[in-house]
Design a protein around this motif. Structure first.
Motif, PDB file in Angstrom:
ATOM      1  N   LEU A   4      -1.915   9.012   6.357  1.00 59.05           N
ATOM      2  CA  LEU A   4      -1.485   7.636   6.123  1.00 59.05           C
ATOM      3  C   LEU A   4      -2.208   6.644   7.037  1.00 59.05           C
ATOM      4  O   LEU A   4      -2.632   5.581   6.585  1.00 59.05           O
ATOM      5  N   SER A   8       0.835  -1.209   0.000  1.00 59.80           N
ATOM      6  CA  SER A   8       0.000   0.000   0.000  1.00 59.80           C
ATOM      7  C   SER A   8       0.866   1.254   0.000  1.00 59.80           C
ATOM      8  O   SER A   8       0.601   2.201  -0.747  1.00 59.80           O
ATOM      9  N   ILE A   9       1.905   1.257   0.813  1.00 63.53           N
ATOM     10  CA  ILE A   9       2.794   2.416   0.894  1.00 63.53           C
ATOM     11  C   ILE A   9       3.560   2.586  -0.413  1.00 63.53           C
ATOM     12  O   ILE A   9       3.672   3.692  -0.942  1.00 63.53           O
ATOM     13  N   ARG A  22      -8.079   0.905   4.045  1.00 57.66           N
ATOM     14  CA  ARG A  22      -7.741  -0.045   2.980  1.00 57.66           C
ATOM     15  C   ARG A  22      -7.599  -1.472   3.492  1.00 57.66           C
ATOM     16  O   ARG A  22      -7.982  -2.426   2.818  1.00 57.66           O
ATOM     17  N   GLU A  66       2.638   1.601  -3.335  1.00 62.87           N
ATOM     18  CA  GLU A  66       1.651   2.046  -4.327  1.00 62.87           C
ATOM     19  C   GLU A  66       1.439   3.555  -4.236  1.00 62.87           C
ATOM     20  O   GLU A  66       1.447   4.255  -5.247  1.00 62.87           O
ATOM     21  N   ILE A  67       1.275   4.063  -3.012  1.00 66.60           N
ATOM     22  CA  ILE A  67       1.056   5.500  -2.807  1.00 66.60           C
ATOM     23  C   ILE A  67       2.260   6.302  -3.293  1.00 66.60           C
ATOM     24  O   ILE A  67       2.122   7.246  -4.059  1.00 66.60           O
ATOM     25  N   TYR A 102      -5.737   6.114   5.798  1.00 61.67           N
ATOM     26  CA  TYR A 102      -5.688   5.389   4.529  1.00 61.67           C
ATOM     27  C   TYR A 102      -5.444   3.896   4.759  1.00 61.67           C
ATOM     28  O   TYR A 102      -6.161   3.052   4.215  1.00 61.67           O
ATOM     29  N   GLN A 121       1.299   6.477  -7.319  1.00 63.99           N
ATOM     30  CA  GLN A 121       0.223   7.474  -7.274  1.00 63.99           C
ATOM     31  C   GLN A 121       0.770   8.865  -6.997  1.00 63.99           C
ATOM     32  O   GLN A 121       0.049   9.744  -6.557  1.00 63.99           O
ATOM     33  N   LYS A 179       9.533   7.474   0.435  1.00 62.44           N
ATOM     34  CA  LYS A 179       9.476   8.807  -0.166  1.00 62.44           C
ATOM     35  C   LYS A 179      10.875   9.290  -0.549  1.00 62.44           C
ATOM     36  O   LYS A 179      11.070   9.854  -1.628  1.00 62.44           O
ATOM     37  N   SER A 196       2.391  10.039  -4.579  1.00 60.49           N
ATOM     38  CA  SER A 196       2.178  10.445  -3.186  1.00 60.49           C
ATOM     39  C   SER A 196       0.893  11.230  -2.990  1.00 60.49           C
ATOM     40  O   SER A 196       0.769  12.009  -2.062  1.00 60.49           O
ATOM     41  N   ASP A 197      -0.074  11.034  -3.863  1.00 59.91           N
ATOM     42  CA  ASP A 197      -1.322  11.776  -3.783  1.00 59.91           C
ATOM     43  C   ASP A 197      -2.248  11.110  -2.774  1.00 59.91           C
ATOM     44  O   ASP A 197      -3.131  10.346  -3.133  1.00 59.91           O
ATOM     45  N   LEU A 198      -2.012  11.398  -1.516  1.00 57.57           N
ATOM     46  CA  LEU A 198      -2.763  10.805  -0.426  1.00 57.57           C
ATOM     47  C   LEU A 198      -3.834  11.790   0.016  1.00 57.57           C
ATOM     48  O   LEU A 198      -3.540  12.892   0.459  1.00 57.57           O
TER      49      LEU A 198
END
Length: 186
Positions: free
Chosen positions: A92, A76-77, A99, A79-80, A95, A84, A127, A86-88
């Motif tokens: 976190l 999941s991390i 999920r 993927e983000i 999320y 994506q 990140k 980092s479009d959270l």
């Protein structure tokens, strides 16, 4: 049947797992980071053969529920952060809770006790790896990278980058010899 696979962290990993499954005569219905949905149940011997083939590629099938949950947190991390931009939309913890359908305190404690680090530190490490990638590509300015990675300022990004790597982003960008680390080694 759903399988969970450790170290499956990028699109090439998905392709490698898909190829291996097809070579063994299994038809995946869907493959995402860390998860494979097959069209039928596997026998124990089929699972064992698949597990050996995946190990040869650097992957590991996960059987127990806690290990599966750790894999889902990591996927999941990843993927983000890596897929994506980092479009959270929420924080976190919310999320992950939403999920994975578990209380964040439970997820956090399980992750820390199993991985020896916190979810937050793992998220930051991911990140920073993405920032390294963007710095090496040399297509964006540091302020554009900070915005893309949802940092409140370039100064905050720089401080976090230096804390994790020991280098400033500018110095890292200039040396480029400091190789990035594979996602599954974070």
């Amino acid at each position: 049947m759903k399988l969970y696979i450790k170290n499956m962290v990028c699109n090439r990993c998905i392709m490698a797992v898909e190829n291996e499954l097809e070579k063994l005569g299994h038809q995946p219905l869907n493959i995402t980071l860390g998860e494979v949905l097959l069209n039928k149940e596997l026998t124990d011997s089929e699972k064992e053969i698949l597990s050996l083939h995946l190990q040869n590629l650097g992957f590991e099938m996960i059987d127990d529920k806690k290990s599966r949950l750790i894999g889902q947190i990591k996927s999941s991390i990843i993927e983000i952060v890596h897929h994506q931009n980092s479009d959270l939309k929420s924080n976190l913890s919310d999320y992950l809770s939403s999920r994975l359908h578990h209380d964040y305190t439970y997820l956090s404690n399980l992750f820390s006790e199993t991985e020896g680090t916190t979810i937050e530190k793992y998220f930051i490490a991911q990140k920073i790896e993405k920032v390294k990638e963007l710095l090496v590509y040399d297509e964006l300015s540091l302020s554009e990278i900070a915005a893309k990675m949802n940092y409140s300022s370039v100064a905050y990004l720089s401080n976090q980058f230096k804390k994790v790597t020991g280098l400033t982003p500018t110095y890292f960008k200039n040396i480029k010899e400091n190789k990035r680390r594979p996602l599954d080694e974070l």
